[in-house]
Enzyme design. Structure first.
Site, PDB file in Angstrom:
ATOM      1  N   LEU A  62      20.101 167.282  45.080  1.00 48.71           N
ATOM      2  CA  LEU A  62      21.003 167.327  46.399  1.00 48.71           C
ATOM      3  C   LEU A  62      20.925 168.946  46.708  1.00 48.71           C
ATOM      4  CD1 LEU A  62      23.861 165.117  45.730  1.00 48.71           C
ATOM      5  CD2 LEU A  62      22.026 164.689  47.273  1.00 48.71           C
ATOM      6  N   GLY A 114      22.323 175.655  42.064  1.00 44.41           N
ATOM      7  CA  GLY A 114      22.556 177.235  42.169  1.00 44.41           C
ATOM      8  C   GLY A 114      21.723 177.956  40.869  1.00 44.41           C
ATOM      9  N   THR A 115      22.424 178.925  40.432  1.00 43.13           N
ATOM     10  CA  THR A 115      21.848 179.723  39.428  1.00 43.13           C
ATOM     11  C   THR A 115      21.905 179.198  38.071  1.00 43.13           C
ATOM     12  OG1 THR A 115      22.614 181.777  40.691  1.00 43.13           O
ATOM     13  CG2 THR A 115      22.126 181.940  38.289  1.00 43.13           C
ATOM     14  N   PHE A 116      23.028 178.277  37.994  1.00 44.83           N
ATOM     15  CA  PHE A 116      23.119 177.514  36.504  1.00 44.83           C
ATOM     16  C   PHE A 116      23.221 176.131  36.441  1.00 44.83           C
ATOM     17  CE2 PHE A 116      25.033 181.937  36.201  1.00 44.83           C
ATOM     18  CZ  PHE A 116      24.373 182.634  35.092  1.00 44.83           C
ATOM     19  N   ALA A 117      23.322 175.459  37.527  1.00 42.64           N
ATOM     20  CA  ALA A 117      23.123 174.395  37.673  1.00 42.64           C
ATOM     21  C   ALA A 117      22.508 173.533  38.947  1.00 42.64           C
ATOM     22  CB  ALA A 117      24.701 173.540  37.845  1.00 42.64           C
ATOM     23  N   LYS A 118      22.195 172.371  38.564  1.00 37.00           N
ATOM     24  CA  LYS A 118      21.438 171.277  39.848  1.00 37.00           C
ATOM     25  C   LYS A 118      22.299 170.203  39.751  1.00 37.00           C
ATOM     26  CE  LYS A 118      16.889 172.999  38.595  1.00 37.00           C
ATOM     27  NZ  LYS A 118      17.268 174.001  37.625  1.00 37.00           N
ATOM     28  N   VAL A 119      22.375 169.872  40.986  1.00 33.92           N
ATOM     29  CA  VAL A 119      23.089 168.497  41.445  1.00 33.92           C
ATOM     30  C   VAL A 119      22.292 167.496  41.987  1.00 33.92           C
ATOM     31  CG1 VAL A 119      24.999 167.727  42.835  1.00 33.92           C
ATOM     32  CG2 VAL A 119      25.179 169.950  41.892  1.00 33.92           C
ATOM     33  N   ASP A 151      38.391 180.685  44.478  1.00 34.60           N
ATOM     34  CA  ASP A 151      37.092 180.885  45.428  1.00 34.60           C
ATOM     35  C   ASP A 151      36.912 179.981  46.378  1.00 34.60           C
ATOM     36  OD1 ASP A 151      34.451 182.072  45.897  1.00 34.60           O
ATOM     37  OD2 ASP A 151      33.460 180.468  44.535  1.00 34.60           O
TER      38      ASP A 151
END
Length: 508
Positions: free
Chosen positions: A43, A46-51, A159
């Site tokens: 989907l 980002g820098t530290f994660a994938k979804v 945020d």
């Protein structure tokens, strides 16, 4: 990272040398992720994660799985943030907050199994142009309701922006991405937060100034920026030069467009007040004329750690079968040991696979026998006695924080009937399932309606333990209900014993 595709500027396709299988730990050849989930398309990341989109192998339910690299997280000092996000998502269960179902881990990866929100980011909708006032109002009402709910539980998002607000297939808003959130126990001795975080365009002036700030006041400022963007289609404080934009934020230099109604402009001026001491509160926002138009407070209850929304007039209680009722479950074991973050310890074990479910799966709920719970089949006398303070099973009301327990020799149906009678005195709604009763208050508040769970456990063939605990809502209202209604009303059902009962041992 939200459980939906991120905005276009953050999305990039996987390279030809990197597949979803290799990045997420998906077995090659169409296998299952940890034997439990069929992993689908990427989907976003980002820098530290994938979804990834995924599907439960047991129930077939679609979910979103956020995958984090454990080594990278440890190298960048993100482990405390990850643990805090897990604890926060379990603390703030609300219809307008993305749900966390389960956390799993291997030696190299951490997996967040989350609610799949199909409608995408709110950012994508406002990027096409400003919204109609009624549509923007509905999103804002749901946003403020969720944010107020978080604040009442000591959680501050820090945020909030359209990219972190998702919209489901029913058009309902879901707050996501609590990675930068703070909890009340992070406050400095001055009672304020001091960490700079958030997106500059949506951050309150006191946060930009890098001085102590009230997390609730900072969040409500961000909500005001979001409302302005939804209604205007652009930011209230904007400049190509970052420092020039900061100056506008510090000074509160913005103008409402001519199509803003008088009530809306008045509300925004009170929210975007550069002085946090005089800035409007969440409660005052919810009482404002513009907010109140068409507002329906969200009503929900939590059962088996699942959030269930209530439609208007949906107050019917499921009836228990009149014939042979199911046997009550055994007395519950103590809660698992928790670490300083309020999270069950052991999630980052060196074992090959660790799982930390947030709820029962749909398959587990289907297979579970009527009236039984996922608890040990039997406990010996020492286990049971250890639950009572000072090894005392005299039957007197015992309080442990938000829990009340007592022993009774009365028939279980009599106990449940009495609980229902007490609830009706307060005009509370009652729901029954097996030997559990859920009592739901009607008074709305930032913490949501008061929800009380009562459950009956078999101690011996002739004795039961009744456990009552607050599941949601305001503690003062719960304490008042217990002291004024529950204890006086149930006192005659309490069994007073001269000695500890003869409890069958494991070998009998």
């Amino acid at each position: 990272m939200a459980a939906t595709p991120p905005s276009s500027q953050h999305r990039r396709p996987l390279s030809s040398s990197a597949s979803a299988a290799s990045l997420a730990g998906k077995p090659r050849g169409g296998g299952l992720l940890l034997g439990r989930y069929e992993l689908g398309r990427l989907l976003g990341h980002g820098t530290f994660a994938k979804v990834y989109q995924a599907r439960s192998a047991d129930s077939g339910e679609p979910v979103a799985i956020k995958v984090l690299d454990k080594e990278k997280a440890m190298r960048h000092g993100l482990v405390p943030h990850i643990k805090r996000e897990i604890a926060i998502l379990r603390r703030v269960r609300h219809p307008n907050i993305v749900r966390l179902f389960e956390v799993m881990a291997t030696k190299s990866k951490i997996y967040f199994v989350m609610e799949l929100v199909r409608g995408g980011e709110l950012f994508g909708r406002v990027a096409k142009g400003r919204l109609k006032e009624d549509t923007a109002r509905r999103y804002f009402q749901q946003l403020v309701s969720a944010v107020g709910f978080c604040h009442a539980r000591g959680v501050f998002h820090r945020d909030l922006k359209p990219e972190n607000l998702l919209v489901d297939e029913h058009g309902d808003l879901k707050v996501s991405d609590f990675g930068l959130s703070a909890v009340a126990d992070q406050f400095h001795p001055d009672g304020l937060l001091h960490t700079f975080c958030g997106t500059p365009s949506y951050v309150a002036p006191e946060v930009l100034a890098r001085r102590g700030y009230d997390g609730a006041k900072a969040d409500i400022w961000s909500c005001g920026i979001i409302l302005f963007v939804l209604m205007a289609g652009y930011l209230p404080f904007h400049d190509q030069n970052l420092m020039a934009m900061y100056r506008k934020i510090y000074r509160g230099e913005f103008r409402c467009p001519r199509w803003f109604s008088k009530d809306l402009s008045s509300l925004l001026n009170r929210i975007l007040d550069t002085n946090p001491e005089t800035r409007i509160t969440v409660k005052e926002v919810m009482e404002s004329r513009w907010f109140q138009k068409g507002f329906r407070p969200v009503r929900f209850y939590v059962e088996d750690d699942q959030v269930h929304s209530l439609a208007d007039g949906d107050n019917d209680m499921p009836e228990l079968e009149p014939s042979e009722p199911p046997p009550p479950p055994p007395f519950p074991p103590p809660p698992p040991q928790q670490d300083d973050d309020g999270e069950e310890s052991g999630w980052e074990s060196d074992s090959s696979v660790a799982s930390c479910p947030a709820t029962l799966s749909s398959e587990e709920r289907r297979q579970r026998p009527l009236g039984s719970l996922t608890r040990p089949a039997s406990l010996n006398a020492f286990d049971i006695i250890s639950f009572s303070k000072g090894f005392d099973l005299s039957g007197l009301f015992e309080e442990r924080g938000s829990e009340v327990r007592f022993i009774s020799a009365e028939p279980m149906q009599t106990i449940i009937t009495k609980l229902e009678e007490i609830a009706k005195v307060k005009s509370f709604f009652v729901r029954r399932k097996d030997w559990r009763v859920s009592i739901e208050g009607t008074r709305e508040g930032l913490k949501g309606p008061l929800t009380i769970g009562a459950e009956i456990f078999e101690l011996t063939p002739s004795l039961v333990v009744v456990e009552v605990k607050k599941k949601a809502g305001d503690k003062e209202e719960y304490d008042d209900f217990c002291n004024r209604e529950l204890k006086p009303g149930m006192q005659h059902l309490v069994h007073h014993m001269g000695s500890v009962p003869n409890i069958p041992s494991d070998t009998e």
